[in-house]
Enzyme design. Structure first.
Site, short mmCIF file in Angstrom:
data_model
loop_
_atom_site.label_atom_id
_atom_site.label_comp_id
_atom_site.label_asym_id
_atom_site.label_seq_id
_atom_site.Cartn_x
_atom_site.Cartn_y
_atom_site.Cartn_z
CB THR A 184 -84.26 11.95 -10.11
OG1 THR A 184 -84.60 13.31 -10.37
CG2 THR A 184 -83.57 11.86 -8.76
CG ASP A 191 -86.62 21.08 -8.37
OD1 ASP A 191 -87.67 20.81 -8.97
OD2 ASP A 191 -85.75 20.22 -8.12
CG ASN A 217 -85.53 19.11 -12.23
OD1 ASN A 217 -86.14 18.39 -11.47
ND2 ASN A 217 -86.03 20.24 -12.66
N GLY A 238 -88.57 10.38 -9.19
CA GLY A 238 -90.02 10.55 -9.37
C GLY A 238 -90.52 11.93 -9.02
CB THR A 274 -81.66 14.73 -9.81
OG1 THR A 274 -82.65 14.91 -10.81
CG2 THR A 274 -81.44 16.03 -9.06
CD GLU A 288 -82.17 19.76 -9.78
OE1 GLU A 288 -83.29 19.28 -9.59
OE2 GLU A 288 -81.26 19.16 -10.39
NE ARG A 310 -82.01 20.87 -4.90
CZ ARG A 310 -82.85 20.30 -5.77
NH1 ARG A 310 -82.49 19.21 -6.45
NH2 ARG A 310 -84.05 20.78 -5.95
CB SER A 349 -84.59 18.70 -3.36
OG SER A 349 -84.57 17.38 -3.83
CB SER A 350 -89.33 15.89 -3.86
OG SER A 350 -90.14 17.01 -4.02
N1 GLY Z 1 -85.21 17.75 -9.06
C1 GLY Z 1 -86.12 16.98 -8.33
C2 GLY Z 1 -86.00 17.21 -6.87
O1 GLY Z 1 -84.94 17.55 -6.40
O2 GLY Z 1 -86.97 17.08 -6.18
#
Ligand code: GLY
Length: 575
Positions: free
Chosen positions: A386, A428, A406, A477, A404, A425, A112, A457-458
């Site tokens: 992503t 986020d 983002n 997504g 990603t 990013e 990340r 992050s998701s």
């Molecule tokens: N940038 C989208 C995520 O990490 O959730």
């Protein structure tokens, strides 16, 4: 040593009693002797599914040349970074979830992005404490220090069998010789055109003559090819030090950014323990913090586990799933952040007791307004940017990777001479409690900006394991990633194929805004009427959700299947 974890004694320990019983039946059905006289049992074929056929091909070529799943993952990720520049790349970051068949171990590589050392808590607020529009979205201030190049090198050096240069060769080829602009990449470019125009080095490549290219026009990225050659020749130092680092920092600072050479030199990937949970005999191995994915998934499964199959059927089941999402995303907003910086009560959040208590105020027939939950006030585009790919090799090694920049084309900014599109990013992070980000997610102090911190992050690369075998799952997504993975997991538990999982219609709730977003076809007209009568606020979204890539291994038939989302332009193949 045997390599097939599902058939191993280790998994006997991991599975519930029910799962072990059914596993024995499956094994009996395919004639294997288990567990007393354990045989080596490996997938009959390898499988790769990614968002672009050229990336899938790069992965298959590496496997055909004797590489393992981890080698293939480097080739796929690098190629996606060139031919799907809207979604991931060398200016971004991501997570790689691995299963090493030899050692029967799961690994999670956190690549990340990190906030630069000069980042400050209120850097995106004006003198009155209000967010400055666009600062976390476009231009160099939006960019965290990239992690994906370090992640690829780490993967190649620690898990792969082939030289990095060989794994980067397809990406270098496509950067040098060009790739035809795809429909999706063009869609994103149209969306970001005005921002791209502010970055001459990016506009030179992606807006030839100042205009959008046509679908199929060939896009060449010679500066990126040179950057990749330095990475291939020198490993991480070829990006995080020397000429590439200097070009990146000079370009960022000349445009008003705050990166330093030390930020790049100090970047490190972190290996973390994956989050492991289970639901009704299905084991789920998934992303830990700084992804919120694993915790949200575990919370939803724990919530659902308090209901019977009858209660979870039909429209009532949809209602309860929405209520589970609402509560898990509320906790995401309140508590989650980078555990290297903040204390997060992870064990409490994912405990069964905690969700038992959450269930206490849930009605089987009425929606709970999000405003009725203790939480963050609602001050207030979601995206399929992503990218995710899934791989299994014939030794049983697996990779689920979600990577990603983002939003579409990240910060839409390229430092001159690098060809590297920087991420955005920093969006986020929660730049102010309660202020929604680009995915309409709110957050609190746990996810505030701090030097060196990773934004929440998701992204949720996930392995599912049950008596059916293995599924390798993930999708882009934004905030919807977790609920897409969740619903695919529930579908797989109920017999869905890889094709079903990538195709199924999707719906989502994230606490705030208090609304169920859905794709056309996700609910019947009767479901919609019933959910509305319960008090749910439903919104059909104009654009499809996600771009999922799944590989499954049906162990009873020893059949590997790869599937890529029909919403996208990807490809799943077996080898
Ligand atoms: N940038 C989208 C995520 O990490 O959730």
């Amino acid at each position: 040593m045997h390599r097939f974890a599902i058939m191993s004694a280790v998994l006997l320990r991991r599975f519930t009693r029910t799962a072990v019983v059914s596993l024995a039946l499956v094994v009996g059905a395919c004639g294997l002797v288990f567990p007393d006289n354990m045989q080596r049992f490996t997938p009959a074929k390898a499988g790769v599914a990614s968002a672009d056929p050229r990336a899938t091909q790069a992965g298959l070529d590496v496997l055909a040349a004797g590489g393992n799943a981890f080698d293939a993952a480097v080739a796929v990720a690098a190629t996606l970074g060139v031919v799907e520049p809207s979604s991931s790349g060398f200016g971004g970051g991501g997570f790689f979830l691995l299963y090493e068949a030899d050692s029967d171990r799961y690994r999670f590589i956190d690549a990340r992005e990190t906030a630069p050392a000069a980042a400050t808590h209120d850097m995106y607020l004006d003198a009155d404490g209000n967010p400055v529009k666009g600062l976390t979205v476009s231009g160099p201030l939006a960019a965290g220090i990239p992690g994906e190049p370090a992640g690829m090198v780490y993967l190649a050096e620690n898990f792969g069998t082939k030289p990095l240069a060989e794994l980067l060769a397809p990406a270098i080829y496509h950067a040098e010789n060009g790739f035809p602009m795809s429909r999706r990449a063009l869609l994103g470019l149209r969306f970001r055109k005005n921002s791209v125009k502010q970055s001459p080095a990016m506009a030179d490549v992606f807006l030839p003559g100042g205009e959008l290219p046509a679908e199929g026009d060939v896009i060449r990225q010679p500066d990126l090819a040179a950057t990749l050659r330095r990475l291939a020749a020198q490993g991480a130092d070829g990006y995080y030090k020397g000429e590439t680092a200097r070009l990146l920092v000079d370009g960022v600072r000349a445009a008003g950014g705050i990166w330093t050479l030390d930020d790049l030199a100090n970047y490190t990937v972190v290996e973390r323990d994956p989050l492991v949970t289970s639901y009704r005999g299905m084991k789920v191995v998934t992303a830990p913090l700084p992804s919120s994915g694993g915790i949200v998934l575990a919370q939803v499964f724990n919530f659902l586990d308090g209901y019977s199959d009858e209660q979870l059927a039909g429209v009532q089941g949809q209602h309860l799933l929405i209520e589970a999402m609402r509560r898990a995303y509320r906790d995401r907003a309140l508590y989650l952040g980078d555990t290297d910086f903040v204390d997060v009560p992870v064990q409490r959040l994912i405990s069964r007791d905690y969700m038992d208590a959450q269930r206490a105020d849930v009605s089987l027939t009425r929606a709970t307004p999000s405003s009725a939950l203790e939480g963050i006030p609602d001050d207030g585009s979601s995206g399929d940017q992503t990218t995710h790919f899934s791989i299994i090799d014939t030794d049983g090694n697996r990779v689920a990777a979600t990577i990603t920049v983002n939003t579409w084309y990240g910060a839409a900014f390229v430092p001159p001479g690098t060809g590297v599109i920087l991420n955005n990013e920093m969006d986020d992070f929660s730049i102010k409690p309660g202020v929604p980000n680009e995915f309409e997610l709110v957050g609190a102090e746990a996810n505030s900006v701090a030097p060196g911190k990773r934004p929440l992050s998701s992204m949720s690369p996930t392995f599912l394991e049950s008596d059916r075998g293995v599924a390798i799952v993930g999708t882009p997504g934004g905030s919807r990633i977790i609920t897409m993975v969740l619903r695919s997991a529930l579908a797989w538990l109920n017999g869905a194929t890889a094709e079903d999982m990538v195709s199924m219609k999707r719906f989502h709730h994230q606490y705030l805004p208090d609304r169920v977003s859905y794709e056309a076809g996700a609910f019947t007209a009767a479901d919609i009427a019933a959910l509305q009568a319960m008090g749910h606020n439903l919104k059909e979204e104009p654009r499809p959700f996600g771009n999922m890539n799944v590989v499954t291994w049906d162990t009873s038939a020893n059949r590997v299947t790869s599937a890529s989302d029909p919403r996208g332009e990807g490809e799943g193949r077996v080898y």
